[in-house]
Structures are given as structure tokens and as C-alpha cells.
Write an enzyme that holds these catalytic residues in place. Structure first.
Site, PDB file in Angstrom:
ATOM      1  N   GLN A 140       8.965  -2.667  16.404  1.00  0.00           N
ATOM      2  CA  GLN A 140       9.785  -3.432  15.464  1.00  0.00           C
ATOM      3  C   GLN A 140      10.992  -2.608  15.025  1.00  0.00           C
ATOM      4  O   GLN A 140      12.132  -3.094  15.006  1.00  0.00           O
ATOM      5  CB  GLN A 140       8.924  -3.811  14.258  1.00  0.00           C
ATOM      6  N   SER A 183      -1.694  -3.674   5.609  1.00  0.00           N
ATOM      7  CA  SER A 183      -2.219  -4.757   4.765  1.00  0.00           C
ATOM      8  C   SER A 183      -3.418  -5.406   5.448  1.00  0.00           C
ATOM      9  O   SER A 183      -4.319  -5.932   4.795  1.00  0.00           O
ATOM     10  CB  SER A 183      -1.136  -5.802   4.518  1.00  0.00           C
ATOM     11  N   GLY A 208       1.828   3.169   2.248  1.00  0.00           N
ATOM     12  CA  GLY A 208       2.795   3.223   3.343  1.00  0.00           C
ATOM     13  C   GLY A 208       4.101   2.558   2.925  1.00  0.00           C
ATOM     14  O   GLY A 208       5.194   3.113   3.097  1.00  0.00           O
ATOM     15  N   HIS A 209       3.980   1.367   2.324  1.00  0.00           N
ATOM     16  CA  HIS A 209       5.179   0.671   1.824  1.00  0.00           C
ATOM     17  C   HIS A 209       5.846   1.507   0.729  1.00  0.00           C
ATOM     18  O   HIS A 209       7.071   1.642   0.690  1.00  0.00           O
ATOM     19  CB  HIS A 209       4.804  -0.673   1.192  1.00  0.00           C
ATOM     20  N   MET A 229      -2.265   3.123   7.393  1.00  0.00           N
ATOM     21  CA  MET A 229      -2.365   2.114   6.330  1.00  0.00           C
ATOM     22  C   MET A 229      -1.731   0.815   6.798  1.00  0.00           C
ATOM     23  O   MET A 229      -0.701   0.831   7.479  1.00  0.00           O
ATOM     24  CB  MET A 229      -1.670   2.608   5.073  1.00  0.00           C
ATOM     25  N   HIS A 261       0.862  -1.187   0.000  1.00  0.00           N
ATOM     26  CA  HIS A 261       0.000   0.000   0.000  1.00  0.00           C
ATOM     27  C   HIS A 261       0.895   1.232   0.000  1.00  0.00           C
ATOM     28  O   HIS A 261       2.135   1.112  -0.042  1.00  0.00           O
ATOM     29  CB  HIS A 261      -0.950  -0.035   1.199  1.00  0.00           C
ATOM     30  N   LYS A 298       5.098   2.965  11.765  1.00  0.00           N
ATOM     31  CA  LYS A 298       3.832   2.260  12.005  1.00  0.00           C
ATOM     32  C   LYS A 298       4.077   1.091  12.973  1.00  0.00           C
ATOM     33  O   LYS A 298       3.280   0.829  13.859  1.00  0.00           O
ATOM     34  CB  LYS A 298       3.292   1.759  10.663  1.00  0.00           C
ATOM     35  N   ASP A 299       5.187   0.392  12.751  1.00  0.00           N
ATOM     36  CA  ASP A 299       5.576  -0.721  13.627  1.00  0.00           C
ATOM     37  C   ASP A 299       6.743  -0.222  14.475  1.00  0.00           C
ATOM     38  O   ASP A 299       7.891  -0.642  14.287  1.00  0.00           O
ATOM     39  CB  ASP A 299       5.969  -1.927  12.779  1.00  0.00           C
TER      40      ASP A 299
HETATM   41  P1  AMP Z   1       4.799  -5.091   6.543  1.00  0.00           P
HETATM   42  O1  AMP Z   1       4.625  -5.483   5.115  1.00  0.00           O
HETATM   43  O2  AMP Z   1       3.510  -4.810   7.235  1.00  0.00           O
HETATM   44  O3  AMP Z   1       5.708  -6.015   7.291  1.00  0.00           O
HETATM   45  O4  AMP Z   1       5.549  -3.695   6.529  1.00  0.00           O
HETATM   46  C1  AMP Z   1       6.779  -3.521   5.865  1.00  0.00           C
HETATM   47  C2  AMP Z   1       7.364  -2.176   6.245  1.00  0.00           C
HETATM   48  O5  AMP Z   1       6.461  -1.137   5.888  1.00  0.00           O
HETATM   49  C3  AMP Z   1       7.586  -2.037   7.764  1.00  0.00           C
HETATM   50  O6  AMP Z   1       8.798  -1.328   7.991  1.00  0.00           O
HETATM   51  C4  AMP Z   1       6.392  -1.231   8.201  1.00  0.00           C
HETATM   52  O7  AMP Z   1       6.606  -0.479   9.376  1.00  0.00           O
HETATM   53  C5  AMP Z   1       6.203  -0.318   7.005  1.00  0.00           C
HETATM   54  N1  AMP Z   1       4.829   0.185   6.979  1.00  0.00           N
HETATM   55  C6  AMP Z   1       3.695  -0.544   6.974  1.00  0.00           C
HETATM   56  N2  AMP Z   1       2.613   0.259   6.989  1.00  0.00           N
HETATM   57  C7  AMP Z   1       3.082   1.532   7.036  1.00  0.00           C
HETATM   58  C8  AMP Z   1       2.466   2.817   7.093  1.00  0.00           C
HETATM   59  N3  AMP Z   1       1.145   2.970   7.124  1.00  0.00           N
HETATM   60  N4  AMP Z   1       3.267   3.901   7.118  1.00  0.00           N
HETATM   61  C9  AMP Z   1       4.621   3.765   7.106  1.00  0.00           C
HETATM   62  N5  AMP Z   1       5.257   2.579   7.050  1.00  0.00           N
HETATM   63  C10 AMP Z   1       4.508   1.480   7.018  1.00  0.00           C
END
Ligand code: AMP
Length: 280
Positions: A153, A186, A36-37, A184, A34, A149-150
């Protein structure tokens, strides 16, 4: 954009790039991308010569009752998005190449995993630290991009890099939100129309905390109670609402300097997290 699945192919590529002196930026994800990614990818593209995005739904960071099996996966859709922003390489390793048979080299997530999501999701941060360490070995990037967001982590990874003295700069990227404030994710895809409206309450409750602090409230207990009271009518279950030191994640009793307000809630069966750093 080139899709690479084999770690040895990636390794050859990385060596070639390094020989040519190229700076490598890395964005690890679990896919179902999305905006955010994509914000992370765009920043990586600005700051590096070559960008590698990984997609790997990491089994070791999911609990036995969590959503590993139903986590959204759509490589074609993700490839389209990544092409649109001119990503150089997509690395999508198989489960076996990340975790060969008999794999036991789990990485301790360190003391930051004691707080917040740690006790609620046993083993989660060990899974995160392990997979990110594996991916760092394979990609050997100069910089890696993580979202606030995380937040926990991000801190666990920063600490891991520090402990292991990895030569990788961790770049911290702000949370990208929907127009109504929902962060945002997934996992937002799991929400029904009604639940999606309820989910607005998460960010609104963080704004409530912000307003209380700006209005002079310093008692963390009182702020947390107000946030819970705000959330209650909208969510199925509050997993936690906490106020911590943004660096150590240790819970604070009084608000001083900057604090991290974090929360995790279930809306229906979907667990959502959000956070905000608030400066006094
Ligand atoms: P994920 O696919 O959920 O493991 O996320 C991969 C990376 O994207 C991680 O570093 C998350 O923190 C970052 N991420 C996910 N959603 C957002 C968001 N809404 N805003 C900023 N970074 C995000």
C-alpha cells in the site's frame, strides 16, 4: 482535539491554516486504533505544526466476501486515544461525502498492484488509491504518514503521488509489533486466544527467512519453501509467501542487495499480513 465530519468545514480550516503558514501532517486510518497507528500520529506531531488524523472504513477496498461489515469500529475509543497523544483534528467523513452518488472517478493503482496482495484481493489497491487520493484532496497535507506494515500500500501511494505530481511528502514508518513479534493490526482483534498464539508464527517465519539469508542462502525458492514449512502447522491457509525487489515488488529468484519478504496467511477466517526487508 476537534472532531470534523464535513469536508467543507475541513476545507475552510485547511485554508486558514495554510494562510498562517502552518505545516499540516496527515495520518489516514480505518480506526480501531492501536500503538502502530499512534506511532504514526506521534511522528506527525513532531514533524508538523498541525496534525489531522482521518478515520474512514473505506468500502471500496474490501472485496464482496471480505470483512467490511464486521470491521471493528469504535469512534469514542479512538477519540480517547487520539486526545491522549494531543492530536489536533480528527476527520471522520461520512460514506456519502467521500463517495457522492454516481461517483466514478476511480484511481488506477498502477503496476505495483499486479503483485503480492493485488491478485489475491481484486480491486483492493484501486480502492486504496481512490480513497487516499480523495482524502489528499480534502486535507491537502504537506506530509502524510504510512506504515510499512502495509508495505505494498505504501509503495502504491508513493507511486500515485509521483505519477500525479502531488505536492505531498510520503513518510514511511516502521512496523510496530507486539512483544512476541506479531505486527499490530486492528484485525488481531478477530483472533481467539488460541489463534493469537498461533499468529506468532508469522513474524517467526520472517525471522527464519532472515536467518537463512544471513547464513548465506540466496535461492529465493528454497527460502520460501522453508518459510512455508515453518508456517504450515500454525496457520489455516497460506495465501502467499514471496520474495521481491522492495522498490518494484517484482519477484526475485536470487537474493541480492535488499529483498522484501512478504506473507499473507489465514488463521481461522482472519487474514493477516506481515513483511520484513532483509539486507544481504
Ligand atoms: P489501517 O487503519 O489498518 O488502514 O492503517 C492505517 C495506517 O496505519 C496505515 O498506514 C498502516 O500501514 C499503519 N499501520 C497499521 N498497523 C501498523 C503497525 N503495526 N505498525 C506501523 N504502522 C501500522
Amino acid at each position: 482535539m476537534k472532531l470534523i465530519q464535513s469536508p467543507s468545514k475541513l476545507n475552510r480550516l485547511v485554508h486558514q491554516l495554510k494562510r498562517k503558514g502552518r505545516r499540516i501532517g496527515f495520518v489516514p486510518t480505518m480506526g480501531y486504533l492501536h500503538k502502530g497507528h499512534l506511532a504514526l500520529v506521534k511522528r506527525a506531531l513532531k514533524e508538523n505544526d498541525v496534525v489531522i488524523v482521518s478515520i474512514f472504513v473505506n468500502p471500496t477496498q474490501f472485496g464482496p466476501k471480505e470483512d467490511f461489515k464486521r470491521y471493528p469500529r469504535n469512534l469514542k475509543r479512538d477519540q480517547k486515544f487520539l486526545k491522549q497523544v494531543h492530536t489536533d483534528y480528527l476527520f471522520a467523513p461520512t460514506r456519502r461525502s467521500v463517495y457522492p452518488k454516481g461517483f466514478r472517478e476511480f484511481v488506477s493503482p498502477g503496476p505495483l498492484a499486479k503483485y503480492l496482495c493485488g491478485p489475491k484481493r481484486p480491486g483492493h489497491f484501486q480502492g486504496v488509491a481512490t480513497v487516499v487520493n480523495r482524502l489528499f484532496q480534502m486535507v491537502a497535507p504537506d506530509s502524510a504518514y504510512f506504515g510499512e506494515k502495509d508495505y505494498q500500500q505504501l509503495r502504491v501511494i508513493q507511486e500515485m503521488v509521483r505519477r500525479f505530481r502531488l505536492p505531498i511528502a510520503i513518510k514511511r514508518c516502521p512496523i510496530v509489533r507486539e512483544r512476541d513479534g506479531l505486527a499490530m493490526s486492528s484485525r488481531n482483534r478477530y483472533l481467539s486466544t488460541k489463534e493469537r498464539i498461533q499468529a506468532r508464527a508469522l513474524y517467526q517465519s520472517l525471522l527464519k527467512a532472515h536467518k537463512l539469508i544471513k547464513g548465506g542462502e540466496r535461492d529465493a525458492g528454497r527460502i520460501k519453501r522453508e518459510v512455508r514449512k515453518f508456517l504450515k502447522p500454525y496457520v489455516t491457509k497460506i495465501d502467499y509467501v514471496e520474495i521481491s525487489n522492495p522498490s518494484t515488488l517484482v519477484l526475485v529468484k536470487r537474493v541480492k542487495g535488499s529483498v522484501l519478504v512478504t506473507l499473507a496467511c489465514f488463521i481461522g477466517t482472519t487474514r493477516l499480513i506481515d513483511n520484513k526487508i532483509i539486507k544481504v
